[in-house]
Design a protein around this motif. Structure first.
Motif, mmCIF file in Angstrom:
data_model
loop_
_atom_site.group_PDB
_atom_site.id
_atom_site.type_symbol
_atom_site.label_atom_id
_atom_site.label_comp_id
_atom_site.label_asym_id
_atom_site.label_seq_id
_atom_site.Cartn_x
_atom_site.Cartn_y
_atom_site.Cartn_z
ATOM 1 N N ASP A 96 11.307 2.254 3.501
ATOM 2 C CA ASP A 96 10.572 3.499 3.249
ATOM 3 C C ASP A 96 9.074 3.283 3.475
ATOM 4 N N ALA A 97 8.571 2.168 2.963
ATOM 5 C CA ALA A 97 7.140 1.865 3.094
ATOM 6 C C ALA A 97 6.749 1.673 4.554
ATOM 7 N N ILE A 98 7.599 1.015 5.330
ATOM 8 C CA ILE A 98 7.317 0.821 6.753
ATOM 9 C C ILE A 98 7.256 2.165 7.473
ATOM 10 N N GLU A 99 8.152 3.073 7.113
ATOM 11 C CA GLU A 99 8.147 4.399 7.734
ATOM 12 C C GLU A 99 6.850 5.140 7.423
ATOM 13 N N LEU A 100 6.341 5.011 6.205
ATOM 14 C CA LEU A 100 5.061 5.633 5.862
ATOM 15 C C LEU A 100 3.910 4.963 6.601
ATOM 16 N N GLY A 102 5.647 7.793 -9.037
ATOM 17 C CA GLY A 102 6.393 8.328 -7.915
ATOM 18 C C GLY A 102 7.781 7.722 -7.877
ATOM 19 N N ALA A 103 8.596 8.279 -7.011
ATOM 20 C CA ALA A 103 9.957 7.771 -6.863
ATOM 21 C C ALA A 103 9.942 6.376 -6.242
ATOM 22 N N PRO A 104 10.893 5.529 -6.617
ATOM 23 C CA PRO A 104 10.936 4.184 -6.026
ATOM 24 C C PRO A 104 11.102 4.240 -4.502
ATOM 25 N N ARG A 105 10.484 3.287 -3.830
ATOM 26 C CA ARG A 105 10.601 3.182 -2.386
ATOM 27 C C ARG A 105 11.043 1.774 -2.017
ATOM 28 N N HIS A 107 0.830 -1.202 0.000
ATOM 29 C CA HIS A 107 0.000 0.000 0.000
ATOM 30 C C HIS A 107 0.871 1.261 0.000
ATOM 31 N N PHE A 108 2.064 1.155 0.572
ATOM 32 C CA PHE A 108 2.935 2.318 0.749
ATOM 33 C C PHE A 108 4.121 2.305 -0.223
ATOM 34 N N ALA A 109 4.079 1.402 -1.196
ATOM 35 C CA ALA A 109 5.110 1.345 -2.234
ATOM 36 C C ALA A 109 4.740 2.309 -3.359
ATOM 37 N N THR A 110 5.502 2.295 -4.423
ATOM 38 C CA THR A 110 5.124 3.032 -5.630
ATOM 39 C C THR A 110 4.805 2.020 -6.716
ATOM 40 N N PRO A 164 10.648 -12.019 -1.226
ATOM 41 C CA PRO A 164 11.745 -11.267 -0.599
ATOM 42 C C PRO A 164 11.392 -9.789 -0.385
ATOM 43 N N PHE A 165 12.091 -9.169 0.563
ATOM 44 C CA PHE A 165 11.860 -7.772 0.879
ATOM 45 C C PHE A 165 12.304 -6.907 -0.307
ATOM 46 N N PHE A 166 11.466 -5.963 -0.690
ATOM 47 C CA PHE A 166 11.732 -5.228 -1.923
ATOM 48 C C PHE A 166 12.591 -3.981 -1.693
ATOM 49 N N GLY A 167 13.301 -3.624 -2.742
ATOM 50 C CA GLY A 167 14.007 -2.356 -2.770
ATOM 51 C C GLY A 167 15.427 -2.359 -2.254
ATOM 52 N N GLY A 168 15.942 -3.511 -1.840
ATOM 53 C CA GLY A 168 17.309 -3.541 -1.324
ATOM 54 C C GLY A 168 17.631 -4.877 -0.694
#
Length: 327
Positions: free
Chosen positions: A34-38, A27-30, A13-16, A53-57
């Motif tokens: 980042d999503a957890i912080e939102l 929007g910019a990639p998250r 829900h909080f991704a792009t 797997p966990f996304f983005g890194g």
């Protein structure tokens, strides 16, 4: 209705997002962090469903736990990504046994992540399982692989719950687990107590079901292990903000859960492509809290009496008065 009702959301829900038009994204990639912080900015949100797997890194479980702890969030479920390009021809139903085994290994890893976070379940959304064209598949073999794949996991991990999120179509034209009835048939064939349904309100709408009826059917079979809410225009899985299009049907869905004393997290599965993700989640939870207040004031005995007489006007008047005076 408990005032301590928990509200959750899929972390996506909080991704792009991207689609086939805005391939550069809305929007910019998250990252997942980042999503957890939102997610932590949403009042009353206390649990999340995490992709694996966990996304983005390259994040470890410990990294994710630290991020969750910083926001006061817990994990309800882990959703292994068995619907990506490597599984384009299916996960459980892939014609290549090596790819089927790869799906099994990924879900087994996800099961260990569930244990690590003390989550409730592994969520299975086999979006690529199914077929697109007449004569494309052997339907008997396809269904057997669907059942065997889930059954093997449940047998190997009897300490965990596995929930199947059914959906009529997308990305496959015909998904293997496509309806509440078909999914229940598969679960009964598996015959293990730790396999159930995660009922997505929007998927039921999209599939031409009444979500309240679908919930009752799953409850009657003892298989409603989880739920997601959102909304759509019935022609597609739009994943809009819950309560924006079908508020009365959403209220009936929660009425059915309450009448059956079903307890669990009220979970959001929304895709706010163009909306602010924190505002979209906050708006949905505000509506769900209104539903909670409406259930507290609804005259259940009077609704039951109207239903016993198939009196739609009286039942709807009672429901509308309770809901529309509670927001």
């Amino acid at each position: 209705m408990s005032s301590e009702q928990k509200f959750g959301a899929g972390i996506w829900h909080f991704a792009t997002y991207v689609d086939r038009y805005a391939t550069d994204g809305y929007g910019a990639p998250r990252t997942v962090v980042d999503a957890i912080e939102l997610a932590g900015q949403v009042p009353d949100l206390s649990v999340v469903d995490l992709n694996y797997p966990f996304f983005g890194g390259d994040f470890t479980r410990e990294d994710i736990k630290a991020a969750l702890d910083a926001q006061g969030l817990e994990v309800i479920g882990i959703t292994p990504e068995i619907y990506t390009r490597v599984f384009a021809k299916g996960s459980f139903t892939n014609p290549d046994p090596g790819v089927r085994e790869l799906a099994h290994e990924l879900i087994t890893e996800a099961a260990d992540v569930v244990r690590y976070f003390g989550a409730d379940y592994v969520k299975l959304w086999p979006g690529q399982d199914g077929w697109d064209y007449p004569f494309q598949v052997d339907h008997g073999a396809l269904w057997k692989n669907s059942i065997d794949g889930v059954g093997r996991l449940a047998a190997e991990n009897p300490d965990l719950k596995f929930v199947i999120e059914y959906k009529p179509r997308e990305p496959r034209v015909h998904m293997s687990y496509s309806s509440v009835a078909r999914t229940l048939l598969g679960i009964e064939k598996i015959g293990l107590p730790n396999v159930g349904i995660l009922l997505d309100f929007g998927h039921a709408l999209f599939g031409g079901e009444s979500p309240a009826d679908s919930a009752q059917l799953a409850i009657d079979h003892g298989r409603l292990f989880g739920m997601d809410v959102n909304d759509n225009l019935r022609g597609w899985d739009d994943d809009m903000v819950a309560g924006t299009v079908h508020p009365i049907e959403l209220f009936e869905f929660f009425y059915t859960l309450e009448k059956n004393n079903w307890k669990g997290v009220w979970q959001l599965d929304q895709f706010p492509f163009r909306e602010d993700s924190v505002a979209a989640a906050t708006s949905a939870i505000d509506f769900l809290k209104a539903v909670q207040r409406a259930l507290a004031k609804l005259d259940f005995a009077a609704v039951q009496e109207a239903q016993d007489n198939h009196d739609a006007i009286t039942a709807l008047r009672l429901a509308q008065q309770a809901l529309f005076t509670s927001y």
